[in-house]
Design a protein around this motif. Structure first.
Motif, PDB file in Angstrom:
ATOM      1  N   PHE A  23       0.839  -1.205   0.000  1.00  0.00           N
ATOM      2  CA  PHE A  23       0.000   0.000   0.000  1.00  0.00           C
ATOM      3  C   PHE A  23       0.872   1.252   0.000  1.00  0.00           C
ATOM      4  O   PHE A  23       0.628   2.191  -0.750  1.00  0.00           O
ATOM      5  CB  PHE A  23      -0.930  -0.005   1.222  1.00  0.00           C
ATOM      6  N   HIS A  24       1.899   1.253   0.839  1.00  0.00           N
ATOM      7  CA  HIS A  24       2.815   2.390   0.912  1.00  0.00           C
ATOM      8  C   HIS A  24       3.492   2.628  -0.443  1.00  0.00           C
ATOM      9  O   HIS A  24       3.563   3.760  -0.927  1.00  0.00           O
ATOM     10  CB  HIS A  24       3.862   2.146   1.997  1.00  0.00           C
ATOM     11  N   ASP A  25       3.984   1.560  -1.064  1.00  0.00           N
ATOM     12  CA  ASP A  25       4.634   1.703  -2.365  1.00  0.00           C
ATOM     13  C   ASP A  25       3.655   2.205  -3.423  1.00  0.00           C
ATOM     14  O   ASP A  25       4.002   3.038  -4.264  1.00  0.00           O
ATOM     15  CB  ASP A  25       5.264   0.377  -2.798  1.00  0.00           C
ATOM     16  N   ASP A  26       2.417   1.707  -3.387  1.00  0.00           N
ATOM     17  CA  ASP A  26       1.399   2.182  -4.331  1.00  0.00           C
ATOM     18  C   ASP A  26       1.099   3.660  -4.112  1.00  0.00           C
ATOM     19  O   ASP A  26       0.875   4.410  -5.059  1.00  0.00           O
ATOM     20  CB  ASP A  26       0.113   1.363  -4.217  1.00  0.00           C
ATOM     21  N   TYR A  27       1.071   4.080  -2.848  1.00  0.00           N
ATOM     22  CA  TYR A  27       0.851   5.492  -2.525  1.00  0.00           C
ATOM     23  C   TYR A  27       1.957   6.357  -3.131  1.00  0.00           C
ATOM     24  O   TYR A  27       1.694   7.392  -3.739  1.00  0.00           O
ATOM     25  CB  TYR A  27       0.779   5.675  -1.006  1.00  0.00           C
ATOM     26  N   LEU A  28       3.211   5.912  -2.993  1.00  0.00           N
ATOM     27  CA  LEU A  28       4.325   6.671  -3.564  1.00  0.00           C
ATOM     28  C   LEU A  28       4.236   6.726  -5.090  1.00  0.00           C
ATOM     29  O   LEU A  28       4.550   7.748  -5.708  1.00  0.00           O
ATOM     30  CB  LEU A  28       5.657   6.067  -3.119  1.00  0.00           C
ATOM     31  N   THR A  29       3.798   5.636  -5.699  1.00  0.00           N
ATOM     32  CA  THR A  29       3.613   5.615  -7.152  1.00  0.00           C
ATOM     33  C   THR A  29       2.528   6.608  -7.561  1.00  0.00           C
ATOM     34  O   THR A  29       2.668   7.336  -8.545  1.00  0.00           O
ATOM     35  CB  THR A  29       3.254   4.190  -7.630  1.00  0.00           C
ATOM     36  N   LEU A  30       1.438   6.638  -6.803  1.00  0.00           N
ATOM     37  CA  LEU A  30       0.360   7.586  -7.073  1.00  0.00           C
ATOM     38  C   LEU A  30       0.850   9.022  -6.925  1.00  0.00           C
ATOM     39  O   LEU A  30       0.552   9.876  -7.766  1.00  0.00           O
ATOM     40  CB  LEU A  30      -0.813   7.314  -6.129  1.00  0.00           C
ATOM     41  N   LEU A  31       1.628   9.302  -5.884  1.00  0.00           N
ATOM     42  CA  LEU A  31       2.190  10.642  -5.718  1.00  0.00           C
ATOM     43  C   LEU A  31       3.042  11.023  -6.924  1.00  0.00           C
ATOM     44  O   LEU A  31       2.955  12.142  -7.430  1.00  0.00           O
ATOM     45  CB  LEU A  31       3.054  10.709  -4.459  1.00  0.00           C
ATOM     46  N   TRP A  44       0.432  10.792   4.611  1.00  0.00           N
ATOM     47  CA  TRP A  44      -0.134   9.445   4.786  1.00  0.00           C
ATOM     48  C   TRP A  44       0.694   8.718   5.822  1.00  0.00           C
ATOM     49  O   TRP A  44       1.926   8.838   5.836  1.00  0.00           O
ATOM     50  CB  TRP A  44      -0.158   8.674   3.451  1.00  0.00           C
TER      51      TRP A  44
END
Length: 195
Positions: free
Chosen positions: A160-168, A189
């Motif tokens: 989830f954290h990695d996906d959040y960084l990708t989204l950012l 986040w």
């Protein structure tokens, strides 16, 4: 947009990001003025030590010193094409994924810096939460937030954290390349166990 084009753009975005997790970066970040410099460059765009001194109400010599520390840690860079003579223009380095070094690899002094950085960031986050609460109703859609509770494995939390960084990264714009109607927006986040 086709899936192929989206995948190509995502690959380019990922290639532009790189992870930074050195104690040198931690040390550079653990000073309040350097955090203010980075915030100013991130919101207002490139600046000289003179324009930063005026904006941050500090003296030019102090700003020059802290800019060199930030440059040495890879957090800011000068813009040679804008610099003339003794005047250097600075900008924040884009595409950094700044991570905390593993605690076991830090010296006692570096762990103390890490604690101080956490304290400064927490104070800022609490103030941002206050601003969010006070201003959300009148923000005309410029303040958004979400709270949630879910059950995750440790691996899922990491994903989830990695996906959040990708989204950012997908939505990232700096002051120089942001659309005309864009505003600087602070995003936060964090996830922690509820039990």
């Amino acid at each position: 947009m086709t899936n192929e084009r989206r995948a190509n753009e995502q690959g380019a975005e990922d290639a532009e990001r790189h992870t930074v997790d050195s104690p040198k970066v931690l040390k550079a970040l653990s000073h309040p003025l350097r955090l203010r410099i980075l915030r100013h460059l991130g919101t207002a765009g490139p600046a000289t030590s003179t324009t930063l001194a005026a904006a941050l109400d500090e003296n030019t010599g102090t700003l020059s010193y802290h800019l060199r520390v930030l440059e040495g840690s890879g957090l800011v860079e000068d813009i040679p094409e804008r610099s003339t003579g003794r005047e250097r223009w600075w900008r924040g380095v884009r595409g950094l994924d700044i991570r905390r070094p593993p605690q076991g690899e830090l010296t006692e002094a570096e762990r103390a810096m890490s604690v101080e950085l956490d304290r400064m960031r927490m104070e800022e986050d609490v103030e941002l939460a206050r601003q969010f609460t006070a201003g959300q109703a009148e923000s005309e859609g410029w303040m958004r937030g979400s709270r949630s509770l879910t059950h995750l494995t440790k691996a899922e939390l990491g994903a989830f954290h990695d996906d959040y960084l990708t989204l950012l990264a997908r939505y990232a714009h700096g002051p120089e390349d942001a659309p005309d109607d864009a505003r600087p927006v602070l995003l936060r986040w964090f996830g922690l166990p509820a039990d």
